[in-house]
Scaffold this active site. Sequence first.
Site, PDB file in Angstrom:
ATOM      1  CD  GLU A 364     -11.288  -7.276  -6.806  1.00  0.00           C
ATOM      2  OE1 GLU A 364     -11.354  -6.040  -6.735  1.00  0.00           O
ATOM      3  OE2 GLU A 364     -12.067  -7.970  -7.487  1.00  0.00           O
TER       4      GLU A 364
HETATM    5  N1  CAA Z   1      -3.480   4.689  -6.768  1.00  0.00           N
HETATM    6  C1  CAA Z   1      -2.508   5.198  -7.551  1.00  0.00           C
HETATM    7  N2  CAA Z   1      -1.182   5.008  -7.285  1.00  0.00           N
HETATM    8  C2  CAA Z   1      -0.867   4.297  -6.185  1.00  0.00           C
HETATM    9  C3  CAA Z   1      -1.841   3.736  -5.324  1.00  0.00           C
HETATM   10  C4  CAA Z   1      -3.204   3.968  -5.650  1.00  0.00           C
HETATM   11  N3  CAA Z   1      -4.188   3.472  -4.892  1.00  0.00           N
HETATM   12  N4  CAA Z   1      -1.236   3.059  -4.332  1.00  0.00           N
HETATM   13  C5  CAA Z   1       0.083   3.190  -4.539  1.00  0.00           C
HETATM   14  N5  CAA Z   1       0.311   3.935  -5.664  1.00  0.00           N
HETATM   15  C6  CAA Z   1       1.610   4.343  -6.221  1.00  0.00           C
HETATM   16  C7  CAA Z   1       2.425   5.037  -5.137  1.00  0.00           C
HETATM   17  O1  CAA Z   1       2.121   6.419  -5.100  1.00  0.00           O
HETATM   18  C8  CAA Z   1       3.831   4.787  -5.607  1.00  0.00           C
HETATM   19  O2  CAA Z   1       4.162   5.708  -6.604  1.00  0.00           O
HETATM   20  P1  CAA Z   1       5.682   6.336  -6.709  1.00  0.00           P
HETATM   21  O3  CAA Z   1       6.548   5.156  -7.045  1.00  0.00           O
HETATM   22  O4  CAA Z   1       5.592   7.333  -7.811  1.00  0.00           O
HETATM   23  O5  CAA Z   1       5.985   6.905  -5.381  1.00  0.00           O
HETATM   24  C9  CAA Z   1       3.744   3.388  -6.240  1.00  0.00           C
HETATM   25  O6  CAA Z   1       2.367   3.190  -6.569  1.00  0.00           O
HETATM   26  C10 CAA Z   1       4.199   2.289  -5.315  1.00  0.00           C
HETATM   27  O7  CAA Z   1       3.427   2.411  -4.123  1.00  0.00           O
HETATM   28  P2  CAA Z   1       3.787   1.627  -2.795  1.00  0.00           P
HETATM   29  O8  CAA Z   1       5.251   1.840  -2.487  1.00  0.00           O
HETATM   30  O9  CAA Z   1       2.797   1.990  -1.734  1.00  0.00           O
HETATM   31  O10 CAA Z   1       3.585   0.116  -3.248  1.00  0.00           O
HETATM   32  P3  CAA Z   1       3.905  -1.238  -2.490  1.00  0.00           P
HETATM   33  O11 CAA Z   1       4.750  -2.084  -3.347  1.00  0.00           O
HETATM   34  O12 CAA Z   1       4.365  -0.950  -1.090  1.00  0.00           O
HETATM   35  O13 CAA Z   1       2.442  -1.942  -2.461  1.00  0.00           O
HETATM   36  C11 CAA Z   1       0.272  -2.519  -1.575  1.00  0.00           C
HETATM   37  C12 CAA Z   1       1.413  -1.480  -1.682  1.00  0.00           C
HETATM   38  C13 CAA Z   1      -0.934  -1.697  -1.138  1.00  0.00           C
HETATM   39  C14 CAA Z   1       0.554  -3.587  -0.530  1.00  0.00           C
HETATM   40  C15 CAA Z   1      -0.009  -3.182  -2.964  1.00  0.00           C
HETATM   41  O14 CAA Z   1       1.050  -4.058  -3.334  1.00  0.00           O
HETATM   42  C16 CAA Z   1      -1.297  -3.989  -2.959  1.00  0.00           C
HETATM   43  O15 CAA Z   1      -2.387  -3.421  -3.114  1.00  0.00           O
HETATM   44  N6  CAA Z   1      -1.213  -5.342  -2.786  1.00  0.00           N
HETATM   45  C17 CAA Z   1      -2.380  -6.202  -2.913  1.00  0.00           C
HETATM   46  C18 CAA Z   1      -2.568  -6.595  -4.347  1.00  0.00           C
HETATM   47  C19 CAA Z   1      -3.977  -7.054  -4.634  1.00  0.00           C
HETATM   48  O16 CAA Z   1      -4.945  -6.476  -4.171  1.00  0.00           O
HETATM   49  N7  CAA Z   1      -4.082  -8.075  -5.453  1.00  0.00           N
HETATM   50  C20 CAA Z   1      -5.330  -8.573  -5.866  1.00  0.00           C
HETATM   51  C21 CAA Z   1      -5.279  -8.925  -7.330  1.00  0.00           C
HETATM   52  S1  CAA Z   1      -6.811  -9.191  -8.160  1.00  0.00           S
HETATM   53  C22 CAA Z   1      -7.534 -10.522  -7.434  1.00  0.00           C
HETATM   54  O17 CAA Z   1      -7.668 -10.562  -6.267  1.00  0.00           O
HETATM   55  C23 CAA Z   1      -8.024 -11.662  -8.220  1.00  0.00           C
HETATM   56  C24 CAA Z   1      -9.358 -11.542  -8.788  1.00  0.00           C
HETATM   57  O18 CAA Z   1      -9.514 -11.795  -9.960  1.00  0.00           O
HETATM   58  C25 CAA Z   1     -10.538 -11.198  -7.942  1.00  0.00           C
END
Ligand code: CAA
Length: 381
Positions: A364
Amino acid sequence: MNFELTNEQKDIQKLARDFAEKELLPQVRERDESGEFPLEAFRKLGKTGIYGLPYPKELGGMGGSYLSYILAVEEISKVDAAFGIAFSVDTSLYGGSIMNSSAPDEIKKKFLAPITYGEKIGSFGLTEHSAGSDAAGQHTVATKDGDSYVINGSKCFNTNGPLADYTVIYCLTDPELGTKGMAAFVVEKGTPGFTVGHVENKMGIRTAMVSDMILDNVRVPAENMIAKPGEGFKLAMKTLDGGRIGVGAQGLGIAEGAYEIARQYLMQRQQFGKPLNKQQYLAFKMAELATDIEKAKLLLYKAALCKEEGQPYSIPAAMAKMTCTDTAMKVATEAVQMLGGNGYMKDYHVERMMRDAKITEIYEGTSEVQRMVISSHLGVK
Ligand code: CAA
């Protein structure tokens, strides 16, 4: 500011604590060896409605507070962190995807009510082999065909994947647009072409079921689309904000569970003519760990309250997740050290807790991703 839990929160805390001690503790070591998920116990706890605790009654939930749900995950994870993540993914990643979506209320109710009581289990399909920390790097594609969509691709590291009746699949309807072409669908177990792939053999959280999910020409009705094209990435990010508070609770629970085992051990174990808790080095170490746990708890409960009260919670959730999970790793590792040779042995539980703690710093959003989220807001007051 009020640090007192409400009666509802205390009741849920007690319910979860009693369940963990009576139903999960007795076989937790054996399950860690066998890797078998306690499905019967999961369904039994579900009869209380706990998996839909934070969602409105009119949408099939229990109408409780987010903090109550967090307290429940914390209590369960003190004893069995693998059960804790199955619960957390069910409620905050699957249930959260449904609740945060723009789907009509009847669709929300259809896909939420059965998980509330544990009759059905939910999973969250975002990660792919090419899209881990960089969640935007998706390759799974949904193509419109009449009144339905046909999905092709695969997901990996799906917690609850092999058990799930419903999986939210995040995928691209327009690959040219990247994240702006992402949608999300609920895919039901048994849909032709939707199969469980490789099931992972893990270092910790041994009984949580984690697998690949394969989508080979999977046809889903358009009404199962819970995020329209362009809304999927934001839905995933918003949902992960809530999920990270759940993983924080899992981490805090592990830390507290390991701390308590170490505390009791230090009081009864005699070396150099006195109990270990009278050795100043160990007493000071416990003081430090107790303070770490308290800091983590304050951040965690604050994040849950921000979410509950409709305040922004991305940053509080990231801070809480990073702190609680690093605390889990630190306390569990120190507990193994303080128990010495016994700590390394399976009978004392802390070696399992140390193995379980490690994944909380990874899934996550890794601790590094949490730092990305927090630092991206440094310019914002
Ligand atoms: N809420 C709403 N919108 C959001 C947001 C949030 N928290 N964070 C970003 N956004 C929106 C931004 O506003 C942006 O919108 P616009 O295009 O309109 O401007 C868009 O999303 C893209 O945002 P970013 O450019 O910041 O996105 P990014 O590609 O740079 O990614 C990141 C940022 C935080 C690194 C994200 O990729 C991330 O969270 N990565 C980790 C993924 C993760 O947690 N995976 C876990 C999966 S589940 C798991 O673990 C398995 C399980 O079953 C337990």
